[in-house]
Enzyme design. Structure first.
Site, PDB file in Angstrom:
ATOM      1  CB  VAL A 268      -0.965   0.037   1.215  1.00 49.81           C
ATOM      2  CG1 VAL A 268      -2.019  -1.053   1.096  1.00 49.81           C
ATOM      3  CG2 VAL A 268      -0.226  -0.066   2.528  1.00 49.81           C
ATOM      4  CB  SER A 269       0.550   4.474  -1.617  1.00 54.14           C
ATOM      5  OG  SER A 269       0.492   3.806  -2.856  1.00 54.14           O
ATOM      6  CB  SER A 270      -0.058   6.271   2.821  1.00 53.61           C
ATOM      7  OG  SER A 270      -1.426   5.982   2.741  1.00 53.61           O
TER       8      SER A 270
END
Length: 187
Positions: A8-10
């Site tokens: 996931v990006s964050s």
């Protein structure tokens, strides 16, 4: 062995959906990462690559979890292939361990190569058309022909230092050397 990679990006995003899909796909181990896909160095992905052995299969939930772009994805799958490792994407049903999956992936690769070739051809055609209209690409020259001659003449004067010449002309040393290297003073 099937090994999963979830990303996931964050930190505020959740890996549960990917984790569940990868376990359902038969992954014995899952490497999890909370990094942007645009980052080149993803520590967990590097650890995963170190753990892969010939005959393993890398499994992702979706293609965009592994690659930043189609080009990057193709390069990554080619690396896997060189290691003797298969690749599987659960959502897109791509599986390079099967002949049909290899075909689909090679079609992706061929389309990406075709796109790169088209871009290259359009760029060359655009540059050729611009030259035909008298335009030339590249950086503008930093020194006019007169200033270049002056720099060469000053270079040949033993009382002048390179630093003084550069200060007089308002140029950097690299510019001075680029325009005067190995050239004789012309009248």
């Amino acid at each position: 062995m099937k090994i999963g990679y979830a990303r996931v990006s964050s930190d505020d995003q959740n890996l549960d959906l990917q984790r569940d899909a990868l376990r359902l796909a038969g992954c014995e181990r899952v490497y999890e990462e909370k990094e942007s896909g645009g980052k080149v160095d993803r520590p967990e992905l590097l650890r995963l690559f170190e753990a892969l052995r010939p005959g393993d299969t890398l499994v992702v939930w979706r293609l965009d979890r592994l690659g930043r772009s189609l080009k990057h994805l193709i390069e990554t799958v080619e690396q896997l292939e060189a290691l003797g490792v298969g690749f599987q994407s659960v959502t897109e049903a791509v599986d390079t361990t099967t002949s049909g999956g290899k075909l689909v992936f090679h079609i992706f690769a061929a389309l990406a190569e075709f796109e790169r070739t088209l871009i290259r051809e359009r760029t060359r055609a655009g540059l050729k058309a611009a030259r035909a209209r008298g335009r030339h690409g590249g950086r503008p020259r930093l020194l006019s022909e007169d200033k270049r001659r002056m720099a060469q003449a000053l270079r040949d004067d033993p009382s002048q230092s390179v630093a003084a010449i550069c200060k007089t002309l308002g140029i950097a040393r690299t510019t001075f050397y680029r325009y005067t290297r190995g050239k004789k003073v012309e009248p």
